[in-house]
Design a protein around this motif. Structure first.
Motif, mmCIF file in Angstrom:
data_model
loop_
_atom_site.group_PDB
_atom_site.id
_atom_site.type_symbol
_atom_site.label_atom_id
_atom_site.label_comp_id
_atom_site.label_asym_id
_atom_site.label_seq_id
_atom_site.Cartn_x
_atom_site.Cartn_y
_atom_site.Cartn_z
ATOM 1 N N ASN A 1 35.445 42.061 46.701
ATOM 2 C CA ASN A 1 36.269 43.255 46.848
ATOM 3 C C ASN A 1 37.745 42.894 46.969
ATOM 4 O OD1 ASN A 1 34.283 45.207 46.641
ATOM 5 N ND2 ASN A 1 33.891 45.287 48.825
ATOM 6 N N LEU A 2 38.043 41.839 47.705
ATOM 7 C CA LEU A 2 39.438 41.427 47.857
ATOM 8 C C LEU A 2 40.018 40.936 46.531
ATOM 9 C CD1 LEU A 2 39.314 39.716 51.361
ATOM 10 C CD2 LEU A 2 40.119 42.021 50.768
ATOM 11 N N VAL A 3 39.202 40.258 45.726
ATOM 12 C CA VAL A 3 39.647 39.836 44.394
ATOM 13 C C VAL A 3 39.906 41.070 43.524
ATOM 14 C CG1 VAL A 3 38.902 38.667 42.263
ATOM 15 C CG2 VAL A 3 38.581 37.555 44.487
ATOM 16 N N TRP A 4 39.049 42.066 43.630
ATOM 17 C CA TRP A 4 39.222 43.307 42.865
ATOM 18 C C TRP A 4 40.537 43.985 43.257
ATOM 19 C CZ3 TRP A 4 36.061 45.296 39.036
ATOM 20 C CH2 TRP A 4 36.349 46.590 38.598
ATOM 21 N N VAL B 1 46.221 45.330 42.076
ATOM 22 C CA VAL B 1 47.633 45.218 42.460
ATOM 23 C C VAL B 1 48.410 44.463 41.386
ATOM 24 C CG1 VAL B 1 49.212 44.202 44.155
ATOM 25 C CG2 VAL B 1 47.195 45.472 44.930
ATOM 26 N N GLU B 2 47.818 43.395 40.856
ATOM 27 C CA GLU B 2 48.485 42.642 39.799
ATOM 28 C C GLU B 2 48.727 43.525 38.575
ATOM 29 O OE1 GLU B 2 47.948 39.039 36.618
ATOM 30 O OE2 GLU B 2 46.228 39.674 37.793
ATOM 31 N N LEU B 3 47.691 44.259 38.157
ATOM 32 C CA LEU B 3 47.847 45.157 37.012
ATOM 33 C C LEU B 3 48.897 46.224 37.286
ATOM 34 C CD1 LEU B 3 44.118 45.631 35.962
ATOM 35 C CD2 LEU B 3 45.889 44.408 34.680
ATOM 36 N N GLY C 1 48.041 55.506 39.151
ATOM 37 C CA GLY C 1 47.306 56.178 40.224
ATOM 38 C C GLY C 1 45.868 55.689 40.318
ATOM 39 N N TRP C 2 45.232 55.477 39.166
ATOM 40 C CA TRP C 2 43.859 54.967 39.115
ATOM 41 C C TRP C 2 43.765 53.607 39.806
ATOM 42 C CZ3 TRP C 2 39.025 56.422 38.090
ATOM 43 C CH2 TRP C 2 38.069 55.472 37.734
ATOM 44 N N LEU C 3 44.687 52.723 39.465
ATOM 45 C CA LEU C 3 44.693 51.387 40.066
ATOM 46 C C LEU C 3 44.961 51.455 41.565
ATOM 47 C CD1 LEU C 3 46.627 49.413 37.313
ATOM 48 C CD2 LEU C 3 44.183 49.237 37.867
ATOM 49 N N LEU C 4 45.850 52.335 41.972
ATOM 50 C CA LEU C 4 46.155 52.476 43.390
ATOM 51 C C LEU C 4 44.953 53.011 44.161
ATOM 52 C CD1 LEU C 4 48.329 52.161 45.527
ATOM 53 C CD2 LEU C 4 49.071 54.492 45.009
ATOM 54 N N VAL D 1 42.901 50.920 47.096
ATOM 55 C CA VAL D 1 42.748 51.445 48.458
ATOM 56 C C VAL D 1 41.272 51.630 48.804
ATOM 57 C CG1 VAL D 1 43.185 53.457 49.928
ATOM 58 C CG2 VAL D 1 45.029 52.495 48.549
ATOM 59 N N ALA D 2 40.500 52.217 47.887
ATOM 60 C CA ALA D 2 39.084 52.470 48.161
ATOM 61 C C ALA D 2 38.309 51.168 48.326
ATOM 62 C CB ALA D 2 38.476 53.309 47.035
ATOM 63 N N VAL D 3 38.542 50.218 47.445
ATOM 64 C CA VAL D 3 37.825 48.941 47.508
ATOM 65 C C VAL D 3 38.266 48.147 48.737
ATOM 66 C CG1 VAL D 3 37.462 46.738 46.305
ATOM 67 C CG2 VAL D 3 37.333 48.892 45.044
ATOM 68 N N GLY D 4 39.535 48.212 49.050
ATOM 69 C CA GLY D 4 40.026 47.556 50.263
ATOM 70 C C GLY D 4 39.401 48.157 51.514
#
Length: 133
Positions: free
Chosen positions: A81-84, A89-91, A104-107, A111-114
């Motif tokens: 999850n942390l790698v995801w 964040v990189e993208l 927004g999708w990446l954000l 947040v959800a995976v974190g």
């Protein structure tokens, strides 16, 4: 006993992680061409990560069924999850998502995976405290 130390907490979080991973994977695989246009992300990236999520969701569900839940398996999920999150964040910061919707999708994913990683980690710590009590 608090909620996090409950023996039902960690399996419930794992089931939520499995369900959200499966739903996101289905969406990314089934709608990759459309999502690529909306999000400004490469179609191949969306499809490949969607398929990876199927394996991830299967592993999370398998862990959720275990009694007791495998500590090493959950640590592996937390790390994944942390790698995801780092990938999202990189993208986000490299401008790979060409649209505001993609950003927004990446954000939201980060947040959800974190949050899931934090809940899984808290569940591990709560289970350990309960075992030692």
């Amino acid at each position: 006993m608090n909620l996090i130390a409950s023996p039902r907490f960690l399996p419930a979080v794992l089931w939520a992680d499995a369900a959200s991973g499966l739903a996101t994977g289905v969406l990314q695989v089934a709608a990759a061409p459309v999502l690529a246009g909306w999000l400004g992300l490469p179609q191949g990236l969306l499809s490949a990560s969607g398929y990876a999520l199927f394996a991830y969701a299967a592993f999370a569900a398998w862990l959720a069924r275990g009694r007791p839940v495998s500590r090493g398996g959950v640590v592996l999920l937390v790390l994944a999850n942390l790698v995801w999150v780092a990938g999202c964040v990189e993208l986000l910061f490299t401008g790979a998502a060409a649209t505001w919707l993609g950003q927004g999708w990446l954000l939201v994913l980060a947040v959800a995976v974190g949050a899931l990683a934090a809940l899984e980690w808290a569940g591990l710590r709560g289970a350990r405290r309960t075992a030692w009590a």
